[in-house]
Design an enzyme around this catalytic site. Structure first.
Site, PDB file in Angstrom:
ATOM      1  N   TYR A 121      -1.326  -0.343  10.417  1.00  0.00           N
ATOM      2  CA  TYR A 121      -1.369  -0.630   8.878  1.00  0.00           C
ATOM      3  C   TYR A 121      -0.120  -0.240   8.308  1.00  0.00           C
ATOM      4  CZ  TYR A 121      -3.446  -0.955   4.299  1.00  0.00           C
ATOM      5  OH  TYR A 121      -3.567  -1.304   2.932  1.00  0.00           O
TER       6      TYR A 121
ATOM      7  N   SER B  41       0.800  -1.230   0.142  1.00  0.00           N
ATOM      8  CA  SER B  41      -0.095   0.291   0.180  1.00  0.00           C
ATOM      9  C   SER B  41       0.902   1.251   0.060  1.00  0.00           C
ATOM     10  CB  SER B  41      -1.133  -0.001   1.319  1.00  0.00           C
ATOM     11  OG  SER B  41      -1.520   1.210   1.426  1.00  0.00           O
TER      12      SER B  41
END
Length: 268
Positions: free
Chosen positions: A160, A147
Site C-alpha cells: 500500500y 494517501s
C-alpha cells in the site's frame, strides 16, 4: 482561485470507485453542487441501487461498470462516457485497494502486484483517455487520490505504501507534463477515512473522518487551484513530521505497531 471559472450550468465529473466510501461520497457532493455524474466501479448494481435510494435525477448521471485493474476496461468506460455524456470537466481517480503483505511469503508478491496494478496503473489508465481531449479543449481538472501512507513506508504496509508513493510521484509528473495546457492536476492525500478498507484495522487511526466529511473538504480543494493537499489539516502536520523524522526514530516509534491484515476482500 476557482479551478472551474467558466463552466456551464451542468459540468460533468467522472469518478472511479463510486460504489462505496470516498468515491460515493464525492459523487454525492458533486451532484449536490449541481454537477452531472459518470460513476465508475466494478459493482454496477450497487451504484444503481444507491442512486435510486438517494433519489438522483436519472438525466444527471450514468453508470459504467469497469475495473481499473483492467486497462482496457477502464479505457472503454471512459470512451463510453465521452460518447454518451461528453468530455468531463473533472476526473477523479479514486478506486483503490489496501492489503497488508509479508514479502517473506511467495503468495504476497502476487497480492503486491495487484495492489500496484490498481493503485498506480489504475490511476494512469483512468486519466489516459481524457488527456488529449482535455488538452485540445484547453481545460479540465484531474484528481488523483493517494494517501498519507505514501509519505513513508510502514511495517506490513509495503504494498500500500509503495503504491501510494508511486501514485504521488505519478501525479506530480503528470502535473508538470500538463503545465500550460489549461488541464490541472490535484494530488489528494487522505489520512484515515472510515471506509470498508479501514474497518478491520486493529491500530489507532487518529483524526478519522467519515467519507462525507472527507468529501466536503476534498470538494473545496478540488474547486481551488491547489495541486497537492493532505486531508485533514491535522494529518498534514503528521505528514510533515513523517517526512523529516530520522529513520531510527521512525523505526522505534513503529516497533510494536500492529500490522495491517493480509488479503482483505477487494473493494472499490
Amino acid at each position: 482561485m476557482n479551478a472551474f471559472p467558466e463552466l456551464g450550468p451542468a459540468p460533468l465529473a467522472f469518478i472511479t470507485g463510486a460504489s462505496s466510501g470516498i468515491g460515493q461520497a464525492l459523487a454525492l457532493r458533486c451532484y449536490q453542487a449541481g454537477w452531472s455524474l459518470a460513476m465508475v466501479a466494478r459493482r454496477g448494481a450497487s451504484m444503481a441501487q444507491w442512486a435510486a435510494e438517494q433519489g438522483l435525477d436519472a438525466s444527471r448521471y450514468a453508470i459504467y461498470e469497469a475495473d481499473v485493474a483492467d486497462t482496457e476496461s477502464i479505457i472503454a468506460a471512459a470512451q463510453s462516457c465521452m460518447q454518451q455524456q461528453g468530455l468531463p470537466d473533472l476526473v477523479v481517480a479514486n478506486a483503490g485497494v489496501s492489503w497488508g503483505v509479508d514479502t517473506a511469503r511467495r503468495e504476497d508478491l502476487d497480492v503486491m502486484q495487484q495492489v500496484l496494478q490498481v493503485n498506480v496503473l489504475g490511476v494512469a489508465a483512468t486519466f489516459h483517455p481524457f488527456i488529449e481531449p482535455m488538452r485540445k479543449r484547453g481545460s479540465g481538472r484531474m484528481v488523483g487520490v493517494a494517501s498519507v501512507a505514501g509519505l513513508r513506508g510502514l511495517p506490513g504496509h509495503a504494498a500500500y505504501c509503495s503504491s501510494k508513493a508511486a501514485a504521488i510521484a505519478y501525479c506530480e509528473s503528470l502535473r508538470g507534463e500538463l503545465r500550460g495546457t489549461g488541464v490541472s492536476v490535484l494530488t489528494l492525500l487522505p489520512g484515515y477515512v472510515d471506509t470498508q478498507l479501514t474497518k478491520s484495522n486493529q491500530y489507532a487511526m487518529p483524526f478519522l473522518l467519515s467519507p462525507e466529511a472527507f468529501a466536503e473538504k476534498a470538494w473545496h480543494l478540488i474547486q481551488s487551484s491547489r495541486s497537492y493537499a493532505i486531508v485533514p489539516w491535522q494529518m498534514a502536520w503528521v505528514g510533515r513530521l513523517m517526512k523529516i523524522i530520522p529513520n531510527a526514530l521512525l523505526d522505534l516509534a513503529l516497533e510494536n505497531r500492529t500490522r495491517k491484515n493480509r488479503h482483505l476482500e477487494t473493494l472499490d
